[in-house]
Design an enzyme around this catalytic site. Structure first.
Site, PDB file in Angstrom:
ATOM      1  N   LYS A  95       0.857  -1.210   0.000  1.00 39.42           N
ATOM      2  CA  LYS A  95       0.000   0.000   0.000  1.00 39.42           C
ATOM      3  C   LYS A  95       0.880   1.242   0.000  1.00 39.42           C
ATOM      4  O   LYS A  95       1.954   1.265   0.638  1.00 39.42           O
ATOM      5  CB  LYS A  95      -0.889  -0.036   1.242  1.00 39.42           C
ATOM      6  CG  LYS A  95      -1.938   1.084   1.340  1.00 39.42           C
ATOM      7  CD  LYS A  95      -2.826   0.837   2.585  1.00 39.42           C
ATOM      8  CE  LYS A  95      -3.893   1.916   2.716  1.00 39.42           C
ATOM      9  NZ  LYS A  95      -4.724   1.712   3.919  1.00 39.42           N
ATOM     10  N   SER A 131      -9.870  -0.618   7.357  1.00 40.42           N
ATOM     11  CA  SER A 131      -9.322  -0.419   6.015  1.00 40.42           C
ATOM     12  C   SER A 131      -8.644  -1.599   5.360  1.00 40.42           C
ATOM     13  O   SER A 131      -8.236  -1.493   4.201  1.00 40.42           O
ATOM     14  CB  SER A 131      -8.344   0.761   6.033  1.00 40.42           C
ATOM     15  OG  SER A 131      -9.068   1.959   6.227  1.00 40.42           O
ATOM     16  N   SER A 133      -9.650   1.883   3.197  1.00 35.58           N
ATOM     17  CA  SER A 133      -8.789   2.681   2.359  1.00 35.58           C
ATOM     18  C   SER A 133      -7.776   1.843   1.567  1.00 35.58           C
ATOM     19  O   SER A 133      -7.110   2.380   0.671  1.00 35.58           O
ATOM     20  CB  SER A 133      -8.042   3.708   3.205  1.00 35.58           C
ATOM     21  OG  SER A 133      -7.250   3.061   4.152  1.00 35.58           O
TER      22      SER A 133
END
Lengths: 484, 87
Positions: free
Chosen positions: A78, A177, A153
């Site tokens: 990420k 997330s 997210s």
């Protein structure tokens, strides 16, 4: 079966027995990314030459006699986790062009294990959001229906694993997330116990809630990837000096005699009936497999959403104060003086959701409001922790759906911040209490994945994986999205 | 709103201020909700971890070299970050 369809374990076996090379495996993933990522948008940064160089290194290490479960395995990361020399932007304009001069601890761990970091994935800006629509760069689509969100997210990481563009990925989870996008994308997503995985090199959102965790195609891979990144780190003072257990030890142990609680408050909460149906089907099968399943009650958990939306922005407002255009990132042009520079840089560099949360957090912490808002939220947090501790005296695990709905359409929730927040209502309690929690695919409803969530007490990831493996067997779900 | 924006070092447009005032009002309904709980004898928790006061001895360890530290600077002046005038 294509190489990109393999699980980490399967790939590792073929690499070990020299059936395939790391370079071949990396090429398969890179070609896959080229073939489908224009439709999905999971990646912000992929450098083909860099990836192949890492893969060649892995092959050389193997030739020199090394072996290991991640050696030569392509893993996505990420974009809020630092990889030295590779752009890390947190999907924000304010970090455009920022190249970290250091590796996050989890990055070092992946490199030490010989994993091939294949690229940086898209996310909601600074991890604030539940759909990845708050990215300043691009939208990410759900591989099961490209008109829908992948969740957030960590939407990029979830979509990458779901669409077989990575064999595994790292994400971060502050209010859900990892787990929510895992549920939306039909993959396994784990948030470890707070303190299990070092946050050094993770761009901080809410320091008391953030944890890095793995996305994988199945539960065995999740245990494997967690093993590589877990452990005490002197550079993260919230990381806990405990020995890392063998997470995979009880994967086959089954659920005979285990006691599970289903919190009433988390089965109500606007859970759509198809999700409830999928959850109850799994519960029936777990009972047939010998688990004792009873209702539980967590009255304070209902207040978890509210406490979270005070605590998280408050901590974020403090953490994001460092983005001021002085030492790195975007700086506004033509400021009149220093203060003006700060104000313009941050106004131009941050997106609307980030500004909203900074404003809320600043307000909640400001003089005169601190006790009523942040102070009270911290006390609610204590009640939630105490309630969970009591529950775990009765139960080995707590189970519930991961999300109230399946993946919603792109653009559907962006007008109403409160509706967006509701999609976290089932995941937030585990962050507030620091508990380990995992989402396992329960099946499809109307062609969209539903996630089943398990929580255990602190540092009991072994039981978590044991139950998760049983849920995986109960659901029998092995489908991948059709991306032709 | 203006005071909070200054504290947060955010230059907001009038449209943003109007929208934020409404949104902040909605979200602060959450604050009212948590006020419902009786927390008279409850200690606050900053986090859920078992560690407290993690210290180490004050010794120089790994350093970030100057060039690396300045590599991302929007503006550089010799060995320092160049910034607009402060006063």
């Amino acid at each position: 079966m294509e190489l990109f369809d393999l699980t980490i374990k399967q790939a590792s076996e073929r690499l070990s027995t020299r059936q395939i090379s790391s370079v071949e495996l990396a090429e398969s993933l890179l070609d896959r990314i080229e073939a489908v990522d224009d439709r999905i948008g999971a990646y912000l940064h992929v450098d083909r030459e860099d990836v192949l160089a890492r893969a060649r290194q892995a092959d050389e290490r193997r030739l020199a006699g090394e072996d290991g479960p991640l050696l030569g395995v392509p893993i996505a990361v990420k974009d809020n986790i630092c990889v030295k020399g590779v752009p890390t932007t947190c999907a924000s304009k304010i970090l455009e062009g920022f190249v970290p001069p250091y590796d996050a601890t989890v990055t070092i761990a992946l490199k030490k294990a010989g994993a091939v970091i294949i690229g940086k994935t898209n996310m909601d800006e600074f991890a604030m959001g539940s759909s990845t629509e708050n990215s300043s760069r691009q939208k990410t689509a759900n591989p099961w229906d490209t008109n829908r969100v992948p969740g957030g997210s960590s939407g990029g990481s979830a979509a990458a694993v779901s669409a077989s563009m990575a064999l595994g990925a790292l994400g971060s989870d502050t209010g859900g997330s990892i787990r929510q996008p895992a549920a939306f994308c039909g993959v396994v997503g784990l948030k470890p116990t707070y303190g299990m995985v070092s946050r050094y090199g993770l761009v901080a959102f809410a320091s008391s809630l953030d944890q890095i965790g793995p996305f994988t195609k199945d539960v065995a891979d999740s245990a494997l990837l967690l093993s590589a990144i877990a452990g005490h780190d002197r550079r993260d003072s919230t990381s806990v000096p405990r020995e890392v257990p063998d997470f995979a030890a009880s994967l086959e142990a089954g659920v005979e005699g285990l006691r599970f609680g289903v919190p009433e408050e988390l089965m109500g909460a606007g859970v759509h009936h198809e999700i409830r149906g999928a959850t109850e089907a799994i519960i029936d099968r777990l009972q047939s497999a010998g688990a004792v399943i009873e209702p539980a009650s967590l009255p304070a958990s209902v207040y978890g959403l509210s406490a979270y939306y005070i605590i998280a922005p408050a901590e974020a407002s403090s953490n994001l104060a460092r983005f001021d255009g002085v030492r790195y990132g975007y700086r506004a042009s033509g400021p009149s003086d220093m203060i003006d520079s700060y104000m313009k840089t941050r106004a131009e560099g941050f997106g609307p959701e980030v500004k909203r949360r900074i404003m809320l957090g600043t307000y909640a912490l400001s003089a005169g409001y601190y006790d009523a808002y942040y102070g009270q939220a911290q006390k609610v947090r204590t009640l939630i922790i105490q309630e969970f501790n009591s529950a775990f005296e009765r139960f080995d695990a707590l189970i519930c759906p991961t999300t109230p709905t399946t993946a919603f359409k792109l653009g559907a929730k962006t007008d109403d911040p409160l509706e967006m927040y509701m999609s976290d209502v089932l995941t937030i309690p585990a962050n507030l209490a620091g508990l380990p929690a995992i989402s396992v695919p329960a099946g499809l409803t109307d062609g969209l994945p539903a996630g089943f969530q398990i929580m255990t007490k602190h540092f009991d990831e072994q039981t978590l994986f044991r139950v998760a493996a049983a849920v995986e067997r109960a659901s029998g779900f092995t489908q991948r999205p059709n991306l032709l | 709103m203006d005071h909070v924006a200054l504290l947060a070092r955010l230059a907001l447009t009038d449209t943003e201020k109007d929208r934020l005032t409404t949104e902040l009002g909605q979200i602060l309904g959450h604050a009212e909700k948590i006020a419902e709980l009786d927390t008279a004898d409850v200690p606050p928790s900053a986090h859920a971890t078992e560690v407290v006061n993690v210290l180490r001895s004050d010794e120089v360890g790994e350093e970030l070299p100057l060039e690396a530290a300045l590599a991302n600077a929007p503006e550089r002046e010799d060995d320092a970050f160049g910034v607009p005038k402060i006063v």
